[in-house]
Design a protein around this motif. Structure first.
Motif, PDB file in Angstrom:
ATOM      1  N   MET A 150       0.867  -1.286  -0.024  1.00 16.21           N
ATOM      2  CA  MET A 150       0.048  -0.113   0.090  1.00 16.21           C
ATOM      3  C   MET A 150       1.114   1.264   0.033  1.00 16.21           C
ATOM      4  N   LYS A 151       2.156   1.046   0.721  1.00 17.24           N
ATOM      5  CA  LYS A 151       2.816   2.459   0.895  1.00 17.24           C
ATOM      6  C   LYS A 151       4.017   2.641  -0.210  1.00 17.24           C
ATOM      7  N   ASN A 152       4.050   1.446  -0.975  1.00 16.24           N
ATOM      8  CA  ASN A 152       5.415   1.442  -1.654  1.00 16.24           C
ATOM      9  C   ASN A 152       5.303   1.147  -3.172  1.00 16.24           C
ATOM     10  N   GLU A 153       5.249   2.103  -4.202  1.00 18.34           N
ATOM     11  CA  GLU A 153       4.988   1.790  -5.553  1.00 18.34           C
ATOM     12  C   GLU A 153       5.852   0.592  -6.178  1.00 18.34           C
ATOM     13  N   PHE A 187      -8.111   4.674  -4.598  1.00 14.89           N
ATOM     14  CA  PHE A 187      -8.449   3.192  -5.325  1.00 14.89           C
ATOM     15  C   PHE A 187      -8.477   3.447  -6.831  1.00 14.89           C
ATOM     16  N   SER A 188      -8.949   4.670  -7.310  1.00 13.08           N
ATOM     17  CA  SER A 188      -9.159   4.600  -8.735  1.00 13.08           C
ATOM     18  C   SER A 188      -7.656   4.905  -9.398  1.00 13.08           C
ATOM     19  N   GLN A 189      -6.743   5.433  -8.677  1.00 11.16           N
ATOM     20  CA  GLN A 189      -5.243   5.509  -9.201  1.00 11.16           C
ATOM     21  C   GLN A 189      -4.848   4.115  -9.202  1.00 11.16           C
ATOM     22  N   HIS A 190      -5.063   3.258  -8.284  1.00  8.96           N
ATOM     23  CA  HIS A 190      -4.329   1.884  -8.080  1.00  8.96           C
ATOM     24  C   HIS A 190      -5.018   1.042  -9.277  1.00  8.96           C
ATOM     25  N   GLN A 191      -6.604   1.401  -9.538  1.00 10.21           N
ATOM     26  CA  GLN A 191      -7.073   0.808 -10.589  1.00 10.21           C
ATOM     27  C   GLN A 191      -6.093   1.006 -12.057  1.00 10.21           C
ATOM     28  N   ASP A 192      -5.983   2.481 -12.274  1.00 10.98           N
ATOM     29  CA  ASP A 192      -5.274   2.681 -13.621  1.00 10.98           C
ATOM     30  C   ASP A 192      -3.809   1.976 -13.674  1.00 10.98           C
ATOM     31  N   LYS A 240      -2.943  -5.365 -16.503  1.00  8.45           N
ATOM     32  CA  LYS A 240      -4.303  -6.308 -16.886  1.00  8.45           C
ATOM     33  C   LYS A 240      -4.544  -7.070 -15.776  1.00  8.45           C
ATOM     34  N   VAL A 241      -4.666  -6.617 -14.732  1.00  5.03           N
ATOM     35  CA  VAL A 241      -4.888  -7.181 -13.430  1.00  5.03           C
ATOM     36  C   VAL A 241      -6.111  -6.373 -12.688  1.00  5.03           C
ATOM     37  N   GLU A 242      -7.248  -7.229 -12.257  1.00  6.34           N
ATOM     38  CA  GLU A 242      -8.084  -6.608 -11.902  1.00  6.34           C
ATOM     39  C   GLU A 242      -8.322  -6.433 -10.358  1.00  6.34           C
ATOM     40  N   LEU A 243      -8.532  -5.134  -9.737  1.00 10.20           N
ATOM     41  CA  LEU A 243      -8.523  -5.254  -8.245  1.00 10.20           C
ATOM     42  C   LEU A 243      -9.852  -5.347  -7.530  1.00 10.20           C
TER      43      LEU A 243
END
Lengths: 245, 245, 245, 245
Positions: C117-120, C151-156, C162-165
Motif C-alpha cells: 500500500m505504501k510502496n509503488e 483506489f481509482s489511481q490504483h486501478q489505473d 491487466k490485473v483487476e483489483l
C-alpha cells in the motif's frame, strides 16, 4: 592491527568460504550462529578449526533469515532483537566452551551490522544484550563495530553499557568522505589488489585511509576484516598478513 | 517425587500451553530450545516465568523439525545429533544465565525421547554430549529419561559418561507389562481423571504402577511428567500436586 | 459487499483461528501459502473446508518469515519478491486444483500488504507477478488491496498489468482522514462491537466511513475483511453477515 | 535412453551444481522444490535455464529438511506426505507454467526416493498424490523411479493409480545382485570414469548391467541419472552423451 574473518558460514550440504585455508592467517574468527548460516555441526567443526589455530572467536549473530543470508533488513521489535542476540551468543559461547574455547567478542552480521551502524535504538539494544550476557558470568564480551570518525562517540555510548568496543576497517572496500563504506557496486570501489594492499599499508603506518574523493581521514582500527571466498581472496589475506607482521 | 512439565512450546505468534497457569504447581520446567518449538523471545519469557516461581529448569532439545513439532523420527548421524544437542543445551543454558538462572537437567523431546529409550547408540550420543557440555564448566547437568524396569541398567550406562539420571513417570499414560507406555490411542489407555490420580497415589505410596494387564511393577521415579494444554489439564495438575504434598 | 477472512494460518501442531466456525459466514477465504503460516497439510485441510462451504479462495502470500508471522517488513529485491509471489500463488493454486477448486484472487499478508500500500515498486512487482501468472493459463487472478481514496489511481496502475483489483475495507479498524488505517493501539481505535457494526452499516448503506477526526469519506468496497480468532470474533462475523444480507 | 540430472539445488547465497554447464547435455532436469534445496528465485532461474535449452522438467520433491538436504529419512504420516507432495509439485508446476514451461514428471529426492523404493505404503502415497494432481488438469505427470528387476511389478502397481513410470539407472553407481545400488562408500563402488562409461555402453547396447558380484542383470531404463557437481563430473556427462548419441 589484527585480522578478522567471517567463518562457519556453510549450511548443511552447502559449503561457503575456504575456512581451513583462511584460519592460519587470521587472529579473530567471527562465527555464524545459525540464524543466517552455520548449522550446529558446521559450528562445532569451525570451533575445532579455530582451536587448532589458536584463533580468537567471536559470535556473528544475524537477523533470522537463512535463505536471505542475513542480508535483508527486518523490522524486529527491540525485545525480539534482544532475545535473538542472547540466544545466538549463548549458543556459540556454550558450544565453544564444550570445545574448551572462550568467546571474546560479538560482531553482528550483514543487514544487522549495517542497521547497527545507522540506527541508535538497534545499536543500544545490541549493547544492552551483550551487557546482560556479560553480567551472567565472568565474561566481558566486546562488540566489534565499524571504524568511523564517530568511533569515540560510539565508545561513550558503549561505556554506558559497560561494553568495550573493537573497531574494524576493511581492506577490500572504499570509503566515502564521511567514513562510510561505498557500495561494492560503486564505480570507484577498489578492485585491484594493489590498491587494497596500499590501503592496508596506509592504515598501519599512518592510521588513515584516503577516501574516493581524495580526502585523508584518521581511523582508529583494532582489526581488519578480510574475506576468504576463493583462492584469490586467500592469497590477498596472506599478502595483508605480511604487511601487518 | 517432583512434578515436571514441558514449557516454552509456543512459537512466534502461535501459543501453546498454559505456561503461566502451570508454573506455580511444578518443580521442573523442561524448556523448548528452538528446534521443535520455542523461538528466542518465547525462551526468554519462559525463563523469566520460571525464575518468578523458583522452578528448576531443564533444556528440552529435539530433532530439527518445527513444522512436525519434533514428533517425527529423523535419521541423523551421530555427529549431527551430538552437535544439535550441544547447540540446544548451550542456547538455553546461556540465555538462562543471562536471566540469573541455572540449568540443571536435559530432557529430550518427542521422537528424540522415544528414540533415546529404544536405541542405544542414540542414548549414548546424548549422554556423551551432556558429558562434554558438563566438562566445560562447573555444570553437572542430569539427563531425564523414562522410568522403566531397566532404570538401573540405564544408570550403569550413564555412569560411564559421568552423567546422573533422573527418572520420570507419567500420570496420564498407561503402562504395559514391560514398563513401556501404551499409545494414547490404545483402547485401555487411561482416560478418567480418577484413574490418573490413583496411579499417582500408588506411585507415591508404594513406588509401583499397575499395568493394563493387571501386573504390579516397581518403578524408581524422581519426577512425574504433567501437561498443561488446557484448563482441565491444569486442574489435574493441581490435584496431583495435592496428592504429592 | 462480500466478506473475506484470512484462514489456514495454523502451523503444524499450532492452531490459529476458528476456521471451521468462520467458513460458513464468509464469501472469500485468503489462504496462507506456507511463508508466514500454513504448512502443506493445513493448506489441504483448509481448501477442503472452503470447498465444503462453497467459498471463493485467494492466495495469501507473505514475506518468508514464519516465526515473525510475516509481520516484519523485509528488504527483498524485486526479483526475490517476484519469485516468492509466483511460488506461493502456484503452490496454493495447484493444490486447490487437486481438490477441484479454483483460485480467484491474491491478497498479500501482513507486512507485505502494508508495504504494497505504501510502496509503488513493491506494488508493481506484485502486479507484474500476478500478470505473469495469469498469462500462463486461462486464469485471471485479481489482486485484493485496501480500499482508500486512491483506489481509482490504483486501478489505473493495475490496468497496465491487466490485473483487476478488489477493494477491501475493515469492520474492526478505525480510519484516519487520509483513508489509512489507524494502528490498533491508537487511543481512538474502535473497540466496541456496536461501533464496528455501525461502520459496516454505514459502508453498506452510504458507501462511506467516518474517520476518527469525524470526516466522512467515500470508499469503494468489494469485500469486508473480518477475523475469526475467537468465539467473540465469530459472533461479530455472524452479526456483520446479518447486516450485509 | 535419456539423461536426467538433479538441478536447482542451490539455496539462497549457497551455490551447488554447475547447472548452466550441465543443462546443454541433458534431456530431463529434476528441479528442487524448496523442501531440501531451491528457494523461489533459484527455481525461477533454473526453469529459465531449462527453457533456454529445451530440456524436459520434473519436480524433485523431498522430505522437509533443508539443513539435512533431504537425506535424512523422516517418519511422516501418510496425509502429511501426500500434502507435501501436492504442495511441491504444485509450486514447481505453477512457476514453470508462468515461464511457459510444462512439467512432465516427478522424481522424489534423497531419503524420500530411497524410502519410496523400499516401502510400499510410501510408494503408494506418492502414486496417489501424483494421481490426484493429474486429475486436476490435462496433466499426466509420470513418476521416475529406480530401474530394478522389480520394475514390471512397480508398473502394475502404478497402473492402479493411472500413473506412468519412468525407470532410471545410474552411471556412477555400482549394482548388487538384487539390482539395488551399492553404497558410494562400498569398497567395490565404481570410481574410475572408464568403468562408468563401460556401464553406460553396456546398458545402451545390451540393456544390462554387471553387478559387483559379476552377475549380469537386465534393466529396463528410460533415463540415466548423471550429476554435475564439478567440472570433472560435467566432462563425464559430455562423454556419456557421446555414447548415447
Amino acid at each position: 592491527m589484527k585480522l578478522n574473518c567471517d567463518l562457519g558460514e556453510s549450511f548443511g550440504s552447502w559449503k561457503m568460504g575456504l575456512d581451513s585455508k583462511v584460519m592460519p592467517y587470521i587472529d579473530q574468527a567471527s562465527i555464524a550462529c545459525g540464524f543466517h548460516a552455520g548449522d550446529p555441526l558446521t559450528l562445532v567443526n569451525t570451533l575445532n578449526l579455530a582451536a587448532k589455530h589458536n584463533v580468537d572467536i567471536g559470535a556473528h549473530p544475524s537477523y533470522p533469515d537463512i535463505v536471505g543470508f542475513g542480508r535483508r533488513s527486518m523490522q524486529c521489535s527491540q525485545e525480539e532483537l534482544s532475545a535473538m542476540m542472547l540466544y545466538q551468543i549463548a549458543a556459540v559461547d556454550g558450544v565453544a566452551k564444550s570445545q574448551s574455547l572462550s568467546l571474546t567478542y560479538v560482531k553482528p552480521h550483514g543487514a544487522l551490522y549495517n542497521d547497527m551502524m545507522k540506527n541508535e535504538p538497534i545499536r543500544q539494544t545490541i549493547l544492552q544484550s551483550i551487557s546482560q550476557y556479560n553480567q551472567s558470568g565472568d565474561r566481558a564480551l566486546k562488540l566489534m563495530i565499524q571504524a568511523t570518525p564517530k568511533f569515540s562517540q560510539h565508545q561513550d555510548e558503549a561505556k554506558r553499557y559497560k561494553v568495550e568496543l573493537l573497531a574494524e576497517a576493511f581492506a577490500d572496500r572504499c570509503y566515502a568522505d564521511d567514513g562510510s563504506l561505498l557500495s561494492r557496486q560503486h564505480e570507484k570501489a577498489i578492485h585491484t589488489q594493489e590498491k587494497m594492499l596500499q590501503q592496508v599499508k596506509q592504515l598501519k603506518e599512518q592510521g588513515t585511509i584516503t577516501t574516493v574523493q581524495g580526502k585523508t581521514i584518521a581511523l582508529t582500527v583494532d582489526s581488519l576484516c578480510v574475506h576468504g571466498d576463493n583462492m584469490a581472496a586467500v592469497k590477498l589475506i596472506a599478502n595483508i598478513k605480511e604487511i601487518l607482521s
